[in-house]
Motif scaffolding. Structure first.
Motif, short mmCIF file in Angstrom:
data_model
loop_
_atom_site.label_atom_id
_atom_site.label_comp_id
_atom_site.label_asym_id
_atom_site.label_seq_id
_atom_site.Cartn_x
_atom_site.Cartn_y
_atom_site.Cartn_z
N GLY A 1 21.42 -38.41 71.50
CA GLY A 1 21.02 -37.28 72.31
C GLY A 1 20.03 -37.68 73.38
N ALA A 2 19.43 -36.69 73.96
CA ALA A 2 18.49 -36.90 75.07
C ALA A 2 17.27 -37.75 74.68
N PRO A 3 16.64 -37.51 73.50
CA PRO A 3 15.49 -38.36 73.16
C PRO A 3 15.86 -39.85 73.06
N GLU A 4 17.04 -40.12 72.55
CA GLU A 4 17.47 -41.51 72.44
C GLU A 4 17.72 -42.13 73.83
N LEU A 5 18.30 -41.36 74.73
CA LEU A 5 18.53 -41.84 76.08
C LEU A 5 17.20 -42.14 76.78
N VAL A 6 16.24 -41.24 76.62
CA VAL A 6 14.93 -41.45 77.23
C VAL A 6 14.29 -42.72 76.67
N SER A 7 14.40 -42.92 75.37
CA SER A 7 13.84 -44.12 74.74
C SER A 7 14.50 -45.37 75.30
N GLU A 8 15.82 -45.34 75.42
CA GLU A 8 16.55 -46.49 75.97
C GLU A 8 16.14 -46.77 77.42
N LEU A 9 16.04 -45.74 78.23
CA LEU A 9 15.64 -45.93 79.63
C LEU A 9 14.22 -46.49 79.71
N SER A 10 13.34 -46.02 78.86
CA SER A 10 11.96 -46.50 78.85
C SER A 10 11.92 -47.98 78.46
N GLN A 11 12.71 -48.36 77.44
CA GLN A 11 12.76 -49.75 77.00
C GLN A 11 13.29 -50.67 78.09
N LYS A 12 14.11 -50.12 78.99
CA LYS A 12 14.66 -50.90 80.09
C LYS A 12 13.71 -50.93 81.29
N GLY A 13 12.51 -50.36 81.11
CA GLY A 13 11.50 -50.39 82.17
C GLY A 13 11.62 -49.30 83.21
N LYS A 14 12.46 -48.33 82.97
CA LYS A 14 12.60 -47.22 83.92
C LYS A 14 11.36 -46.32 83.83
N LYS A 15 10.91 -45.86 84.97
CA LYS A 15 9.77 -44.95 85.02
C LYS A 15 10.30 -43.53 85.05
N LEU A 16 9.89 -42.74 84.07
CA LEU A 16 10.40 -41.38 83.91
C LEU A 16 9.29 -40.36 84.14
N ILE A 17 9.63 -39.32 84.88
CA ILE A 17 8.70 -38.22 85.15
C ILE A 17 9.42 -36.92 84.82
N ILE A 18 8.72 -36.01 84.21
CA ILE A 18 9.28 -34.69 83.90
C ILE A 18 9.09 -33.80 85.11
N LEU A 19 10.14 -33.10 85.49
CA LEU A 19 10.10 -32.08 86.53
C LEU A 19 10.48 -30.78 85.83
N SER A 20 9.53 -29.83 85.77
CA SER A 20 9.74 -28.64 84.94
C SER A 20 9.31 -27.36 85.65
N ASN A 21 9.99 -26.28 85.31
CA ASN A 21 9.61 -24.95 85.78
C ASN A 21 8.54 -24.31 84.90
N SER A 22 7.98 -25.05 83.99
CA SER A 22 6.96 -24.50 83.11
C SER A 22 5.78 -23.97 83.92
N SER A 23 5.27 -22.81 83.51
CA SER A 23 4.07 -22.28 84.18
C SER A 23 2.81 -22.94 83.64
N SER A 24 2.95 -23.85 82.71
CA SER A 24 1.82 -24.58 82.16
C SER A 24 1.45 -25.77 83.04
N ALA A 25 0.28 -26.31 82.78
CA ALA A 25 -0.15 -27.52 83.47
C ALA A 25 0.70 -28.70 83.02
N ALA A 26 0.73 -29.75 83.82
CA ALA A 26 1.53 -30.92 83.52
C ALA A 26 1.15 -31.54 82.19
N ASP A 27 -0.16 -31.67 81.90
CA ASP A 27 -0.57 -32.30 80.64
C ASP A 27 -0.16 -31.47 79.43
#
Length: 189
Positions: A1-27
């Motif tokens: 699923g998505a968590p596994e894909l993110v883990s794989e991309l991270s292990q390959k050195g890809k830089k990932l950023i979340i882009l979200s419609n959340s009304s919360s702060a980024a942290d």
């Protein structure tokens, strides 16, 4: 699923950023990731509509009073964390005292004060059934005072964990504009 894909991309050195419609702060958004099955360390950051709206309010409405439509408390993170992003904004529950409307959530019109002490006027059953019965009088009063609105999450709906639809701030922003009000939305509807 998505968590596994993110883990794989991270292990390959890809830089990932979340882009979200959340009304919360980024942290706060990044802090929710473990509950969703993601390792927060796999992301170098997050950009949220709430964070961007907060910066806009801080830069353009410093030391103003805002009518604050938000989520009822207790809520994690507290809606007041969003207000902290907005700089020196004071909360009022009276449209005639306000300089702007902050549309952050759909449960209550929040008054001044800390969590547990602030008045919270219900926005009725809007979230569950899209009823504007409690919201329209507030929007009309805001329109009468020509208040600009800032929408921190312009989503129209969300699918709740039980599969039912939850109605979101974007529909309220659209209704305000349809009534003749001006709204600046952050994120995508």
């Amino acid at each position: 699923g998505a968590p596994e894909l993110v883990s794989e991309l991270s292990q390959k050195g890809k830089k990932l950023i979340i882009l979200s419609n959340s009304s919360s702060a980024a942290d706060a958004t990044k802090a929710k990731l473990p509950k969703l099955g993601f390792n927060a360390d796999h992301f170098i950051g997050a950009v949220t509509s709430g964070e961007e709206a907060g910066h806009h309010i801080c830069e353009n409405f410093a030391e103003k009073k805002a009518l604050f439509l938000t989520w009822k408390t207790p809520k994690t993170p507290s809606p007041m964390k969003f207000i902290e992003l907005c700089g020196n904004i004071q909360i009022t529950d009276k449209p005639e005292e306000a300089d702007l409307v902050i549309l952050h959530g759909v449960d209550v019109l929040r008054g001044p004060g800390a969590d547990g002490e602030a008045t919270e006027q219900s926005l009725g059953s809007y979230y569950s059934d899209e009823s504007f019965d409690a919201i329209d009088p507030i929007l009309k009063a805001c329109l009468d005072h020509k208040l600009p609105m800032i929408c921190a999450n312009p989503d129209f709906i969300m699918v709740r964990p039980d599969g039912k639809i939850g109605h979101m701030p974007g529909k309220i922003a659209q209704r305000y504009e349809d009534m003749g009000g001006k709204c600046t939305s952050f994120g995508k509807p």
